[in-house]
Design a protein around this motif. Structure first.
Motif, PDB file in Angstrom:
ATOM      1  N   ALA A   1     -31.654 -34.657  -0.122  1.00  0.00           N
ATOM      2  CA  ALA A   1     -32.858 -35.460  -0.367  1.00  0.00           C
ATOM      3  C   ALA A   1     -34.129 -34.747   0.057  1.00  0.00           C
ATOM      4  N   MET A   2     -34.104 -34.074   1.176  1.00  0.00           N
ATOM      5  CA  MET A   2     -35.309 -33.414   1.670  1.00  0.00           C
ATOM      6  C   MET A   2     -35.653 -32.155   0.869  1.00  0.00           C
ATOM      7  N   GLU A   3     -34.686 -31.611   0.186  1.00  0.00           N
ATOM      8  CA  GLU A   3     -34.942 -30.436  -0.640  1.00  0.00           C
ATOM      9  C   GLU A   3     -35.231 -30.807  -2.091  1.00  0.00           C
ATOM     10  N   ALA A   4     -34.964 -32.060  -2.445  1.00  0.00           N
ATOM     11  CA  ALA A   4     -35.158 -32.505  -3.830  1.00  0.00           C
ATOM     12  C   ALA A   4     -36.645 -32.505  -4.169  1.00  0.00           C
ATOM     13  N   GLY A   5     -36.954 -32.052  -5.346  1.00  0.00           N
ATOM     14  CA  GLY A   5     -38.338 -32.050  -5.808  1.00  0.00           C
ATOM     15  C   GLY A   5     -38.714 -33.384  -6.415  1.00  0.00           C
ATOM     16  N   LEU A   6     -39.982 -33.528  -6.730  1.00  0.00           N
ATOM     17  CA  LEU A   6     -40.473 -34.779  -7.308  1.00  0.00           C
ATOM     18  C   LEU A   6     -39.880 -35.050  -8.682  1.00  0.00           C
ATOM     19  N   GLY A   7     -39.401 -34.022  -9.351  1.00  0.00           N
ATOM     20  CA  GLY A   7     -38.780 -34.190 -10.658  1.00  0.00           C
ATOM     21  C   GLY A   7     -37.282 -34.411 -10.577  1.00  0.00           C
ATOM     22  N   ASP A   8     -36.777 -34.630  -9.381  1.00  0.00           N
ATOM     23  CA  ASP A   8     -35.343 -34.806  -9.156  1.00  0.00           C
ATOM     24  C   ASP A   8     -35.045 -36.283  -8.894  1.00  0.00           C
ATOM     25  N   TRP A   9     -34.076 -36.834  -9.617  1.00  0.00           N
ATOM     26  CA  TRP A   9     -33.723 -38.241  -9.442  1.00  0.00           C
ATOM     27  C   TRP A   9     -33.288 -38.526  -8.003  1.00  0.00           C
ATOM     28  N   LEU A  10     -32.682 -37.531  -7.331  1.00  0.00           N
ATOM     29  CA  LEU A  10     -32.210 -37.718  -5.965  1.00  0.00           C
ATOM     30  C   LEU A  10     -33.366 -38.061  -5.027  1.00  0.00           C
ATOM     31  N   PHE A  11     -34.513 -37.443  -5.234  1.00  0.00           N
ATOM     32  CA  PHE A  11     -35.682 -37.745  -4.411  1.00  0.00           C
ATOM     33  C   PHE A  11     -36.036 -39.225  -4.510  1.00  0.00           C
ATOM     34  N   TRP A  12     -36.144 -39.736  -5.727  1.00  0.00           N
ATOM     35  CA  TRP A  12     -36.599 -41.103  -5.953  1.00  0.00           C
ATOM     36  C   TRP A  12     -35.576 -42.133  -5.498  1.00  0.00           C
ATOM     37  N   VAL A  13     -34.306 -41.863  -5.740  1.00  0.00           N
ATOM     38  CA  VAL A  13     -33.265 -42.782  -5.282  1.00  0.00           C
ATOM     39  C   VAL A  13     -33.219 -42.789  -3.752  1.00  0.00           C
TER      40      VAL A  13
END
Length: 173
Positions: A96-108
């Motif tokens: 999650a902390m490495e996920a970018g703003l374009g990554d669904w993992l960040f938003w979830v």
């Protein structure tokens, strides 16, 4: 008391969410390391949390300095609880902390973190209200004016869902 605790927690959540998301977006856009981005997000969560609480006080005729003094006393424990829990969840979700703003993992992960933080801060706000502290201070200062958090909460949920939809759309295209 329960309704007021929910309202106080939603109000706190709104400021924290705006600050968290803005901080993560800014840090990510600038290519900052995870620790620097997290520090910015936490700082902005406090800034937005305090500002959103001070605004109704200033509108009620309380001087800005006095309003911020009341807000510091009323919101610090709630915001701190939310920030500790919110960031712990983000750090605990793998990637999650490495996920970018374009990554669904960040938003979830962000949605999950904010939800868990809400439920962690709710008993804190309930405790504070029972003792005449927390949002009871600001509620008393505004003459018991009710705060309608729905527009802000709907905005945060919409923003999170919009970010998630954009991330999923970029994967599908």
């Amino acid at each position: 008391m329960s309704g007021m605790a929910v309202s106080a927690t939603l109000h706190c959540l709104t400021g924290c969410a705006i600050g968290e998301i803005a901080g993560l977006m800014i840090g990510t856009a600038l290519g900052w390391h995870t620790l620097g981005t997290t520090a910015l997000a936490i700082a902005l969560a406090f800034v937005f949390g305090y500002s959103l609480s001070a605004l109704p006080l200033v509108r009620a005729g309380i001087a800005v300095g006095s309003a911020f003094a009341l807000v510091l006393a009323a919101d610090t424990l709630s915001i701190a609880t939310m920030e500790v829990v919110d960031n712990a969840v983000m750090w605990l979700v793998p990637g999650a902390m490495e996920a970018g703003l374009g990554d669904w993992l960040f938003w979830v992960s962000m949605g999950l973190a904010l939800t868990v933080a809400f439920f962690a801060a709710l008993p804190v706000n309930r405790y504070l209200l029972r003792r005449g502290r927390g949002h009871a201070i600001t509620h008393e200062a505004t003459g018991h004016a009710a705060m309608d958090n729905r527009p802000l909460v709907f905005g945060i949920v919409g923003f999170l869902l919009g970010g998630l939809a954009a991330a999923i759309g970029s994967v599908l295209s």
